[in-house]
Design a protein around this motif. Structure first.
Motif, PDB file in Angstrom:
ATOM      1  N   VAL A 296     -40.722  23.455 -39.509  1.00 24.08           N
ATOM      2  CA  VAL A 296     -41.137  24.812 -39.941  1.00 24.08           C
ATOM      3  C   VAL A 296     -41.564  24.580 -41.323  1.00 24.08           C
ATOM      4  O   VAL A 296     -40.855  24.052 -42.130  1.00 24.08           O
ATOM      5  CB  VAL A 296     -40.128  25.777 -39.662  1.00 24.08           C
ATOM      6  CG1 VAL A 296     -40.706  27.007 -40.383  1.00 24.08           C
ATOM      7  CG2 VAL A 296     -39.324  25.857 -38.431  1.00 24.08           C
ATOM      8  N   PRO A 297     -42.924  24.964 -41.609  1.00 26.27           N
ATOM      9  CA  PRO A 297     -43.378  24.790 -43.138  1.00 26.27           C
ATOM     10  C   PRO A 297     -42.577  25.710 -43.909  1.00 26.27           C
ATOM     11  O   PRO A 297     -42.387  26.905 -43.324  1.00 26.27           O
ATOM     12  CB  PRO A 297     -44.850  25.207 -42.745  1.00 26.27           C
ATOM     13  CG  PRO A 297     -45.208  25.079 -41.503  1.00 26.27           C
ATOM     14  CD  PRO A 297     -43.911  25.366 -40.624  1.00 26.27           C
ATOM     15  N   ALA A 298     -42.147  25.219 -45.082  1.00 27.60           N
ATOM     16  CA  ALA A 298     -41.414  26.148 -45.950  1.00 27.60           C
ATOM     17  C   ALA A 298     -42.065  26.140 -47.307  1.00 27.60           C
ATOM     18  O   ALA A 298     -42.718  25.416 -47.575  1.00 27.60           O
ATOM     19  CB  ALA A 298     -39.875  25.529 -46.116  1.00 27.60           C
ATOM     20  N   PRO A 299     -41.790  27.457 -47.982  1.00 28.30           N
ATOM     21  CA  PRO A 299     -42.374  27.467 -49.375  1.00 28.30           C
ATOM     22  C   PRO A 299     -41.785  26.432 -50.266  1.00 28.30           C
ATOM     23  O   PRO A 299     -40.564  26.380 -50.380  1.00 28.30           O
ATOM     24  CB  PRO A 299     -41.819  28.919 -49.673  1.00 28.30           C
ATOM     25  CG  PRO A 299     -40.663  29.224 -48.819  1.00 28.30           C
ATOM     26  CD  PRO A 299     -40.833  28.607 -47.660  1.00 28.30           C
ATOM     27  N   LEU A 300     -42.709  25.879 -51.011  1.00 28.45           N
ATOM     28  CA  LEU A 300     -42.133  25.072 -51.982  1.00 28.45           C
ATOM     29  C   LEU A 300     -42.460  25.493 -53.452  1.00 28.45           C
ATOM     30  O   LEU A 300     -43.569  25.638 -53.889  1.00 28.45           O
ATOM     31  CB  LEU A 300     -43.236  23.815 -52.336  1.00 28.45           C
ATOM     32  CG  LEU A 300     -42.579  22.667 -52.526  1.00 28.45           C
ATOM     33  CD1 LEU A 300     -41.179  22.055 -52.176  1.00 28.45           C
ATOM     34  CD2 LEU A 300     -43.454  21.249 -52.422  1.00 28.45           C
ATOM     35  N   THR A 301     -41.342  26.164 -54.119  1.00 28.85           N
ATOM     36  CA  THR A 301     -41.310  26.829 -55.327  1.00 28.85           C
ATOM     37  C   THR A 301     -41.143  25.979 -56.477  1.00 28.85           C
ATOM     38  O   THR A 301     -40.837  24.731 -56.116  1.00 28.85           O
ATOM     39  CB  THR A 301     -40.352  28.025 -55.407  1.00 28.85           C
ATOM     40  OG1 THR A 301     -39.091  27.350 -55.059  1.00 28.85           O
ATOM     41  CG2 THR A 301     -40.664  29.021 -54.331  1.00 28.85           C
ATOM     42  N   ASP A 302     -41.207  26.303 -57.892  1.00 26.59           N
ATOM     43  CA  ASP A 302     -40.966  25.583 -58.823  1.00 26.59           C
ATOM     44  C   ASP A 302     -39.604  25.032 -58.717  1.00 26.59           C
ATOM     45  O   ASP A 302     -39.000  23.872 -59.259  1.00 26.59           O
ATOM     46  CB  ASP A 302     -41.142  26.371 -60.329  1.00 26.59           C
ATOM     47  CG  ASP A 302     -42.505  26.364 -60.545  1.00 26.59           C
ATOM     48  OD1 ASP A 302     -43.619  25.689 -59.675  1.00 26.59           O
ATOM     49  OD2 ASP A 302     -43.092  27.465 -61.251  1.00 26.59           O
ATOM     50  N   SER A 303     -38.691  25.899 -58.366  1.00 21.95           N
ATOM     51  CA  SER A 303     -37.115  25.458 -58.291  1.00 21.95           C
ATOM     52  C   SER A 303     -36.897  24.300 -57.359  1.00 21.95           C
ATOM     53  O   SER A 303     -36.306  23.468 -57.450  1.00 21.95           O
ATOM     54  CB  SER A 303     -36.339  26.764 -57.934  1.00 21.95           C
ATOM     55  OG  SER A 303     -36.200  27.771 -58.872  1.00 21.95           O
ATOM     56  N   ALA A 304     -37.678  24.462 -56.360  1.00 26.28           N
ATOM     57  CA  ALA A 304     -37.715  23.458 -55.045  1.00 26.28           C
ATOM     58  C   ALA A 304     -38.220  22.058 -55.437  1.00 26.28           C
ATOM     59  O   ALA A 304     -37.637  21.045 -55.371  1.00 26.28           O
ATOM     60  CB  ALA A 304     -38.289  23.962 -53.940  1.00 26.28           C
ATOM     61  N   LEU A 305     -39.380  22.319 -56.454  1.00 26.33           N
ATOM     62  CA  LEU A 305     -39.809  21.014 -57.013  1.00 26.33           C
ATOM     63  C   LEU A 305     -38.853  20.480 -58.070  1.00 26.33           C
ATOM     64  O   LEU A 305     -38.635  19.138 -57.975  1.00 26.33           O
ATOM     65  CB  LEU A 305     -41.102  21.470 -57.660  1.00 26.33           C
ATOM     66  CG  LEU A 305     -42.274  21.671 -56.720  1.00 26.33           C
ATOM     67  CD1 LEU A 305     -43.511  21.980 -57.676  1.00 26.33           C
ATOM     68  CD2 LEU A 305     -42.541  20.371 -56.059  1.00 26.33           C
ATOM     69  N   ALA A 306     -38.131  21.251 -58.536  1.00 24.36           N
ATOM     70  CA  ALA A 306     -37.032  20.718 -59.571  1.00 24.36           C
ATOM     71  C   ALA A 306     -35.966  19.892 -58.963  1.00 24.36           C
ATOM     72  O   ALA A 306     -35.508  19.111 -59.115  1.00 24.36           O
ATOM     73  CB  ALA A 306     -36.661  21.881 -60.366  1.00 24.36           C
ATOM     74  N   ALA A 307     -35.605  20.476 -57.421  1.00 24.72           N
ATOM     75  CA  ALA A 307     -34.564  19.878 -56.846  1.00 24.72           C
ATOM     76  C   ALA A 307     -35.026  18.491 -56.056  1.00 24.72           C
ATOM     77  O   ALA A 307     -34.569  17.509 -56.160  1.00 24.72           O
ATOM     78  CB  ALA A 307     -34.326  20.777 -55.503  1.00 24.72           C
ATOM     79  N   LEU A 308     -36.292  18.420 -55.882  1.00 23.47           N
ATOM     80  CA  LEU A 308     -37.077  17.113 -55.399  1.00 23.47           C
ATOM     81  C   LEU A 308     -37.087  16.217 -56.626  1.00 23.47           C
ATOM     82  O   LEU A 308     -37.238  14.813 -56.200  1.00 23.47           O
ATOM     83  CB  LEU A 308     -38.349  17.686 -54.760  1.00 23.47           C
ATOM     84  CG  LEU A 308     -38.452  18.433 -53.572  1.00 23.47           C
ATOM     85  CD1 LEU A 308     -40.030  18.615 -53.234  1.00 23.47           C
ATOM     86  CD2 LEU A 308     -37.874  17.296 -52.248  1.00 23.47           C
ATOM     87  N   ALA A 309     -37.302  16.617 -57.765  1.00 27.35           N
ATOM     88  CA  ALA A 309     -37.273  15.583 -58.880  1.00 27.35           C
ATOM     89  C   ALA A 309     -35.895  14.929 -59.023  1.00 27.35           C
ATOM     90  O   ALA A 309     -35.960  13.833 -59.386  1.00 27.35           O
ATOM     91  CB  ALA A 309     -37.554  16.301 -60.174  1.00 27.35           C
ATOM     92  N   VAL A 310     -34.939  15.554 -58.337  1.00 23.13           N
ATOM     93  CA  VAL A 310     -33.717  14.971 -58.576  1.00 23.13           C
ATOM     94  C   VAL A 310     -33.330  14.409 -57.167  1.00 23.13           C
ATOM     95  O   VAL A 310     -32.634  12.916 -57.324  1.00 23.13           O
ATOM     96  CB  VAL A 310     -32.346  16.087 -58.543  1.00 23.13           C
ATOM     97  CG1 VAL A 310     -31.097  15.557 -58.567  1.00 23.13           C
ATOM     98  CG2 VAL A 310     -32.744  16.771 -59.803  1.00 23.13           C
ATOM     99  N   ASP A 311     -33.656  14.773 -56.042  1.00 28.14           N
ATOM    100  CA  ASP A 311     -33.354  14.154 -54.763  1.00 28.14           C
ATOM    101  C   ASP A 311     -34.941  14.128 -53.877  1.00 28.14           C
ATOM    102  O   ASP A 311     -35.028  15.179 -53.143  1.00 28.14           O
ATOM    103  CB  ASP A 311     -32.517  14.678 -53.932  1.00 28.14           C
ATOM    104  CG  ASP A 311     -32.221  14.140 -52.638  1.00 28.14           C
ATOM    105  OD1 ASP A 311     -32.732  13.179 -52.339  1.00 28.14           O
ATOM    106  OD2 ASP A 311     -31.282  14.610 -51.823  1.00 28.14           O
ATOM    107  N   PRO A 312     -35.610  13.313 -54.150  1.00 24.47           N
ATOM    108  CA  PRO A 312     -36.835  13.253 -53.313  1.00 24.47           C
ATOM    109  C   PRO A 312     -36.985  13.359 -51.980  1.00 24.47           C
ATOM    110  O   PRO A 312     -37.883  14.035 -51.325  1.00 24.47           O
ATOM    111  CB  PRO A 312     -37.755  12.013 -53.993  1.00 24.47           C
ATOM    112  CG  PRO A 312     -36.992  11.530 -55.231  1.00 24.47           C
ATOM    113  CD  PRO A 312     -35.696  11.928 -54.990  1.00 24.47           C
ATOM    114  N   CYS A 313     -35.794  13.040 -51.520  1.00 25.96           N
ATOM    115  CA  CYS A 313     -35.937  12.835 -49.755  1.00 25.96           C
ATOM    116  C   CYS A 313     -35.103  14.155 -49.273  1.00 25.96           C
ATOM    117  O   CYS A 313     -35.005  14.369 -48.191  1.00 25.96           O
ATOM    118  CB  CYS A 313     -35.230  11.746 -49.275  1.00 25.96           C
ATOM    119  SG  CYS A 313     -36.072  10.121 -49.516  1.00 25.96           S
ATOM    120  N   ALA A 314     -34.748  15.177 -50.110  1.00 31.57           N
ATOM    121  CA  ALA A 314     -34.152  16.356 -49.778  1.00 31.57           C
ATOM    122  C   ALA A 314     -35.250  16.908 -48.671  1.00 31.57           C
ATOM    123  O   ALA A 314     -36.410  17.326 -48.965  1.00 31.57           O
ATOM    124  CB  ALA A 314     -33.901  17.279 -50.926  1.00 31.57           C
TER     125      ALA A 314
END
Length: 711
Positions: A296-314
């Motif tokens: 399911v495509p999910a929204p990718l917000t600035d907060s989510a990008l911050a999480a990916l910067a910590v764990d890119p494979c989340a």
């Protein structure tokens, strides 16, 4: 509303029609695969009947034309194309029978009519695959590779190894092409992951918006591009140690463009365990193979990008829609073919919760599901309802907005809707911060709630009693009846046990053998009791005035091969009941003279009769699902009286019907015409290729009756 693109040319065209353009047509020949190239808004169509692709402009709603405008553009490619997938520049064309991969370059050179196959000396360039390929998934990575670091395309091919003992994933780089014509570097495998004991039928990548490109951590260092990937294991091999299901792993692209695939971890596997219903009403737990799946495509917000910067494979997405292969349904009368899986959260991956029942999100949609795509909303669907959630008026509550939909292509030509929401998608700012888990449900096209759809009627030819001899039925609040045709019977032979031979077959010690093809444990288990009024009765059928209450059952063989009855019981059996030629049948107990069965679910249960003191009410369940309430009549009905009625679950599956004439959908693809990047609500188009009619259908999920057809 169905609209067909015109196929006739104006009469003037042959002599020259000035500014008039040729009407859109594609001359499709058994289309089998679709891929949407989003940068150009072009839909690529592979046909089984040719080694070429057609190209459809999704915005102009027309096929691209060849240099000779009387014909559609033909892009030569591999023989027998079976699957397509598009990245940023290249479209990857998979040939299953020939085990090779072809490449179509969407960068159009000057003077060309459209995309062209990458070729050498006029022949399409292909990459042989040392596998039996099943599916291909392409993507453009955040970090480029190749000369001048301008290419970012990759493809993952899934299939079986050469020995057929397991699967393999092969990551492929496309060729490097200069000036859209000169091949500088040949295509090459860049990573291989063997999957022993796993048999891929399909793969899917977590869709990622372009905002991930060039992501950097808090220290400014570039962050790897890590894409969660799902692998559908489609092998069904009962009696072996193989378990099908869905495996989750990740594809990583480093800032220097190097790709790798993470090894599989059993903690990231989910088996789709399904309780199927057998003809006798019993349930059997089976593990379903998976045919197709989509994140399911999910929204990718600035907060989510911050999480990916910590764990890119989340995992960005929180949910997967899956199509189950019906091969596991042998012998079952009810067998789900759709599953919704949570990929994150507690105990994930696991089946998502269902909004209607307390169990998992497993659904049996009409006909056979063939493919699935997922789209994110919000969507306001016309005349759509939430099944099982009722207004004060007792009807299904309208579905005001749907955050995400799973769209399932059925063998009956329709596309059915499942509202699974976005699931526990990545919210951030930490990798563990996710949206709450919400339930899934099939979208309902019927406002009426569950109830009795056809009223109770006598179906036997016996004497009619008064209205007081008819039982009463009700579907109270909280009941979840099925779409079912029911039979009620009073002092009639139990289902499947109406012919037990002759009285001469009863031995002196009361043993009654099961006739050939009969078992006293199914479709209903015979009941034994020391109390003759609570036991089933082997009763002779007489054609005289003799009263034969029958011989109560005192023993049922553990394998159902025989009964033992009490020939000297206190029940009334006149002398004429012992004639050796009388046919035998198994009747219900005197104290529970009613039984009920369903045409689909098999035998359901026994029901108590009325007495002078009371009219008891019995609640009828199928498994844990409450169906309806039965109240015995005050007046005794005639013996062997039978009744029929039907119930409805109040659910009519919501869907689009582009294949209302029974066309077989061969492929489905989704295209986002506009969305958050344009500061607009998502505007999706769903393309469905129908092989039987050589047709391409285009529909909007939010307007399922507004369908365009192109041939």
């Amino acid at each position: 509303m169905r609209r067909f693109a015109p196929l006739l040319l104006c009469p003037v065209l042959l002599a020259g029609c000035g500014e008039t353009s040729v009407a859109p047509f594609g001359q499709l020949r058994s289309p089998v695969a679709l891929a949407v190239h989003r940068p150009t808004s072009q839909v690529f169509i592979a046909s089984l009947g040719g080694d070429e692709l057609r190209v459809f402009d999704a915005r102009e709603q027309a096929f691209l034309t060849a240099p000779v405008a009387l014909f559609p553009l033909s892009v030569p490619t591999v023989r027998n194309p079976t699957a397509l997938s598009a990245a940023d520049r290249f479209v990857f064309v998979l040939s299953g029978p020939d085990a090779e991969l072809g490449f179509v370059d969407t960068e159009v050179p000057a003077g060309a009519a459209g995309p062209r196959s990458v070729d050498v000396a006029g022949f399409p360039l292909t990459l042989p695959l040392d596998t039996v390929p099943a599916d291909v998934e392409a993507f453009a990575a955040a970090w480029p590779w190749g000369p001048d670091a301008v290419l970012a395309d990759h493809a993952i091919v899934a299939g079986l190894d050469a020995d057929g003992e397991g699967g393999v994933l092969v990551a492929v780089r496309p060729p490097v092409v200069a000036d859209a014509t000169e091949v500088l570097e040949l295509p090459q495998p860049e990573a291989v992951l063997e999957l022993p004991g796993i048999y891929p039928a399909a793969i899917a990548l977590d869709p990622t918006p372009a905002a991930v490109a060039g992501l950097r951590g808090a220290d400014g260092a570039p962050v790897e591009d890590c894409r969660p990937m799902a692998i559908a294991d489609g092998r069904f091999a009962p009696g072996t140690d193989h378990t099908p299901g869905i495996w989750l792993t990740s594809v990583r692209v480093q800032p220097d463009g190097v790709l790798s695939i993470d090894p599989l971890d059993e903690s990231r596997f989910v088996a789709i365990e399904v309780a199927v219903r057998l003809p006798d009403g019993a349930e059997e737990l089976r593990v379903a193979p998976v045919r197709d799946l989509a994140f399911v495509p999910a929204p990718l917000t600035d907060s989510a990008l911050a999480a990916l910067a910590v764990d890119p494979c989340a995992a960005r997405s929180g949910r997967i829609y899956a199509v189950l292969d019906p091969v596991y349904c042998a012998g079952a009368v009810e067998c789900p073919d759709v599953a919704v899986v949570d990929v994150a959260g507690t105990d994930a991956p696991r089946l998502a919760p269902d909004a209607l029942e307390a169990g998992p999100a497993l659904y049996d949609l009409p006909a056979t599901m063939l493919a699935v795509t997922a789209v994110s909303g919000p969507f306001d669907l016309p005349q759509a309802f939430i099944p099982g959630r009722f207004t004060d008026a007792g009807v299904n509550e309208p579905l005001d907005a749907s955050a995400a939909l799973g769209l399932f292509a059925s063998s009956n030509g329709s596309v059915y809707y499942v509202d699974g929401g976005l699931g526990p998608y990545l919210v951030g700012p930490g990798p563990e911060d996710r949206a709450p888990v919400g339930p899934a449900f099939p979208v309902d096209a019927e406002q009426a709630g569950p109830g009795i759809s056809l009223p109770l009627v006598r179906t036997d030819a016996g004497l009619r009693g008064s209205a007081a001899s008819d039982p009463a039925l009700a579907v109270p609040p909280g009941a979840r009846p099925r779409d079912e045709r029911w039979t009620l019977a009073y002092l009639a032979a139990l289902p499947g046990l109406g012919n037990l031979g002759r009285t001469a077959d009863i031995t002196e010690d009361g043993r009654v053998p099961a006739p050939p093809g009969t078992n006293f444990l199914a479709p209903v288990a015979a009941r034994a009791s020391s109390d003759p009024r609570l036991a089933d009765r082997v009763a002779p059928l007489t054609f005289t005035n003799a009263v034969c209450e029958g011989f109560p059952v005192t023993e049922v063989a553990s394998d159902g091969s025989f009964l033992r009855v009490d020939l000297a019981s206190t029940l009334q059996n006149d002398e004429g009941c012992f004639e050796t030629t009388l046919p035998l049948r198994l009747l219900p107990p005197i104290e529970e003279p009613w039984w009920v069965s369903g045409a689909t679910v098999g035998f359901v249960g026994r029901l108590a009769g009325a007495s002078e003191e009371a009219q008891p009410t019995s609640l009828v369940f199928v498994g844990d699902s409450f169906q309806f309430a039965f109240t015995a009549p005050a007046e005794t009905p005639p013996e062997r009286a039978t009744y029929g009625f039907s119930t409805t679950d109040g659910l009519r599956f919501y869907g689009a019907n582009p294949g209302e004439f029974g066309e077989l959908p061969a492929a489905m693809a989704s295209f986002l015409r506009a969305g958050p990047r344009e500061n607009a609500d998502p505007d999706w188009r769903i393309f469905v290729a129908y092989s039987g009619t050589d047709t391409l259908a285009s529909l909007r999920p939010a307007a399922p009756d507004d369908i365009d057809f192109f041939q």
